[in-house]
Design a protein around this motif. Sequence first.
Motif, PDB file in Angstrom:
ATOM      1  N   ARG A  93       0.833  -1.201   0.000  1.00 34.84           N
ATOM      2  CA  ARG A  93       0.000   0.000   0.000  1.00 34.84           C
ATOM      3  C   ARG A  93       0.873   1.259   0.000  1.00 34.84           C
ATOM      4  N   PHE A  94       0.255   2.366  -0.437  1.00 32.25           N
ATOM      5  CA  PHE A  94       0.959   3.639  -0.482  1.00 32.25           C
ATOM      6  C   PHE A  94       0.542   4.497   0.713  1.00 32.25           C
ATOM      7  N   TYR A  95       1.539   5.213   1.255  1.00 37.82           N
ATOM      8  CA  TYR A  95       1.312   6.071   2.421  1.00 37.82           C
ATOM      9  C   TYR A  95       1.942   7.438   2.168  1.00 37.82           C
ATOM     10  N   LEU A  96       1.361   8.461   2.804  1.00 36.72           N
ATOM     11  CA  LEU A  96       1.955   9.790   2.796  1.00 36.72           C
ATOM     12  C   LEU A  96       2.738   9.963   4.087  1.00 36.72           C
ATOM     13  N   SER A  97       4.032  10.155   3.942  1.00 34.50           N
ATOM     14  CA  SER A  97       4.917  10.305   5.096  1.00 34.50           C
ATOM     15  C   SER A  97       5.238  11.780   5.292  1.00 34.50           C
ATOM     16  N   ARG A  98       4.883  12.297   6.465  1.00 37.13           N
ATOM     17  CA  ARG A  98       5.159  13.688   6.806  1.00 37.13           C
ATOM     18  C   ARG A  98       6.031  13.731   8.064  1.00 37.13           C
ATOM     19  N   PRO A  99       6.978  14.666   8.132  1.00 34.88           N
ATOM     20  CA  PRO A  99       7.862  14.744   9.307  1.00 34.88           C
ATOM     21  C   PRO A  99       7.076  14.894  10.597  1.00 34.88           C
ATOM     22  N   GLY A 100       7.422  14.083  11.586  1.00 35.99           N
ATOM     23  CA  GLY A 100       6.811  14.178  12.898  1.00 35.99           C
ATOM     24  C   GLY A 100       5.414  13.604  12.995  1.00 35.99           C
ATOM     25  N   GLN A 101       4.924  12.956  11.913  1.00 40.37           N
ATOM     26  CA  GLN A 101       3.579  12.379  11.925  1.00 40.37           C
ATOM     27  C   GLN A 101       3.639  10.905  11.545  1.00 40.37           C
ATOM     28  N   GLN A 102       2.635  10.174  11.994  1.00 40.04           N
ATOM     29  CA  GLN A 102       2.526   8.787  11.574  1.00 40.04           C
ATOM     30  C   GLN A 102       2.086   8.741  10.118  1.00 40.04           C
ATOM     31  N   ALA A 103       2.683   7.844   9.342  1.00 40.74           N
ATOM     32  CA  ALA A 103       2.341   7.738   7.916  1.00 40.74           C
ATOM     33  C   ALA A 103       0.850   7.441   7.745  1.00 40.74           C
ATOM     34  N   MET A 104       0.226   8.110   6.775  1.00 43.30           N
ATOM     35  CA  MET A 104      -1.209   7.976   6.530  1.00 43.30           C
ATOM     36  C   MET A 104      -1.434   7.291   5.190  1.00 43.30           C
ATOM     37  N   GLU A 105      -2.366   6.336   5.150  1.00 39.67           N
ATOM     38  CA  GLU A 105      -2.691   5.692   3.883  1.00 39.67           C
ATOM     39  C   GLU A 105      -3.143   6.726   2.870  1.00 39.67           C
ATOM     40  N   MET A 106      -2.662   6.605   1.627  1.00 40.39           N
ATOM     41  CA  MET A 106      -3.002   7.591   0.610  1.00 40.39           C
ATOM     42  C   MET A 106      -4.496   7.619   0.318  1.00 40.39           C
ATOM     43  N   SER A 107      -5.192   6.518   0.521  1.00 44.68           N
ATOM     44  CA  SER A 107      -6.638   6.516   0.300  1.00 44.68           C
ATOM     45  C   SER A 107      -7.366   7.420   1.290  1.00 44.68           C
ATOM     46  N   LEU A 108      -6.685   7.804   2.405  1.00 49.02           N
ATOM     47  CA  LEU A 108      -7.290   8.661   3.419  1.00 49.02           C
ATOM     48  C   LEU A 108      -6.844  10.112   3.308  1.00 49.02           C
ATOM     49  N   VAL A 109      -5.924  10.366   2.388  1.00 47.94           N
ATOM     50  CA  VAL A 109      -5.399  11.720   2.208  1.00 47.94           C
ATOM     51  C   VAL A 109      -6.422  12.573   1.462  1.00 47.94           C
ATOM     52  N   ALA A 110      -6.370  13.871   1.631  1.00 47.50           N
ATOM     53  CA  ALA A 110      -7.277  14.797   0.945  1.00 47.50           C
ATOM     54  C   ALA A 110      -7.275  14.534  -0.554  1.00 47.50           C
ATOM     55  N   GLU A 111      -8.466  14.600  -1.145  1.00 47.17           N
ATOM     56  CA  GLU A 111      -8.636  14.240  -2.552  1.00 47.17           C
ATOM     57  C   GLU A 111      -7.699  15.026  -3.471  1.00 47.17           C
ATOM     58  N   GLY A 112      -7.524  16.319  -3.185  1.00 45.79           N
ATOM     59  CA  GLY A 112      -6.707  17.148  -4.063  1.00 45.79           C
ATOM     60  C   GLY A 112      -5.250  16.747  -4.103  1.00 45.79           C
ATOM     61  N   PHE A 113      -4.776  16.017  -3.084  1.00 49.66           N
ATOM     62  CA  PHE A 113      -3.362  15.641  -3.008  1.00 49.66           C
ATOM     63  C   PHE A 113      -3.065  14.295  -3.667  1.00 49.66           C
ATOM     64  N   LYS A 114      -4.086  13.512  -3.949  1.00 55.80           N
ATOM     65  CA  LYS A 114      -3.840  12.131  -4.363  1.00 55.80           C
ATOM     66  C   LYS A 114      -3.156  12.037  -5.725  1.00 55.80           C
ATOM     67  N   ARG A 115      -3.625  12.809  -6.696  1.00 56.54           N
ATOM     68  CA  ARG A 115      -2.989  12.725  -8.014  1.00 56.54           C
ATOM     69  C   ARG A 115      -1.582  13.314  -7.985  1.00 56.54           C
ATOM     70  N   TRP A 137      -2.930  15.354 -18.288  1.00 58.49           N
ATOM     71  CA  TRP A 137      -3.446  15.620 -16.945  1.00 58.49           C
ATOM     72  C   TRP A 137      -4.804  16.287 -17.076  1.00 58.49           C
ATOM     73  N   ASP A 138      -5.851  15.567 -16.695  1.00 58.09           N
ATOM     74  CA  ASP A 138      -7.216  16.057 -16.807  1.00 58.09           C
ATOM     75  C   ASP A 138      -7.564  16.871 -15.557  1.00 58.09           C
ATOM     76  N   GLU A 139      -7.703  18.187 -15.732  1.00 61.52           N
ATOM     77  CA  GLU A 139      -8.063  19.109 -14.653  1.00 61.52           C
ATOM     78  C   GLU A 139      -7.145  18.963 -13.436  1.00 61.52           C
ATOM     79  N   PRO A 140      -5.888  19.377 -13.550  1.00 63.75           N
ATOM     80  CA  PRO A 140      -4.943  19.237 -12.427  1.00 63.75           C
ATOM     81  C   PRO A 140      -5.357  20.016 -11.186  1.00 63.75           C
ATOM     82  N   GLU A 141      -6.210  21.025 -11.363  1.00 63.40           N
ATOM     83  CA  GLU A 141      -6.645  21.830 -10.209  1.00 63.40           C
ATOM     84  C   GLU A 141      -7.737  21.166  -9.387  1.00 63.40           C
ATOM     85  N   MET A 142      -8.225  20.011  -9.830  1.00 65.33           N
ATOM     86  CA  MET A 142      -9.374  19.370  -9.185  1.00 65.33           C
ATOM     87  C   MET A 142      -9.126  19.128  -7.695  1.00 65.33           C
TER      88      MET A 142
END
Length: 355
Positions: A210-232, A253-258
């Motif tokens: 699975r893919f995770y978003l790793s941020r400094p000082g935070q526990q890694a979060m599954e990408m499926s739980l990340v804000a929609e705008g950040f996923k692409r 890239w279809d509507e990158p601002e989505m």
Amino acid sequence: MIRELVVEGFTVFPDKEKFEFVPGINVVVGGNDSGKSHLLKLCYSLAKWSSGGGRKSLPDKWAEELRLRNDLMRVFSSRNLSGLTALNRGNDHAGVFASMIGDGVPDRMGDIRFRFCSTEEEEGLHIDEMPKRFLNNPVVFLTAREVFAIFPSFVQLGAKFPEVLDGACWDLCRALEIPMKLSPDDVALGRVLGRIQKILSGNVIFQDGRFYLSRPGQQAMEMSLVAEGFKRLGVLDCLIRNGTVNKGSILFWDEPEMNLNSFHLPLLVKVLTGLAKAGVQVVLSSHSLFLLRELMIQLSERRNEQVSRRFFGLNVPHENRLGVRVNSGNSLEDIGPIESLEAEIEQADRYLKLV
């Protein structure tokens, strides 16, 4: 890159329309039902078909006709070719010409011309001009569909049941299987990656399938739980680090601002211009006035003088909603008024009068 496209009788384009693309940033502008996504999907299908290269000799034409027919139907999720004609707009014959160039493929050597008819399903698609050479360049389509949540199912079921995904999502999932490095070898792409990770406030990692978003000082979060705008943007992070998006590749890239708020769009435009400077051909669609104005502002700056640009305006006339009119130029002003953008401008004027 894709250099030229001519369509006639294809989906929302009943009349002959010509698109001339540049190596840098190509922007397709239009409202809903104007054919933006159809144009990107067609270009992607042809670029993907042509980049099935690396072959020393071309196979039989009938085999390539079948492959192209299947690619079109998978990317468009269409049951048959008749759905890809402008049948509702009075044209049951579709014709397409595309010119592709790339490393080892000089001008006019990668041309393809084909046609199909809504009444000829059994015969299918006919190639009238075969390319003399195929490309060997990676092609990526960042669709509106979120693929991080799909990826585990793709790994388990996708190989057995490819029909559960459209062609572009299938291709994205396959590309995500390629192992990632910490950073790309190319310096220009490294800068692009830094901007993406600044928007994400971290970077994407792959663990236990699975893919995770790793941020400094935070526990890694599954990408499926990340804000929609950040996923692409997370998908793009992965594809740059695994080498799929690199110099010589094409990014659709279809509507990158989505689902991104306006605060992030200036940095997103820097991502787009940075990709073009790194040698990636970018073809995007949008109806965001904020993004388009920011793009024009940054493209006018001296640091982006070398970035080639082309705008395509798709308009559905009120007096005849059966066909799309296409204008093109090097700026927003060249493509004429776009209905969806004019509505935003008109509302802004009314609001300023109110306050």
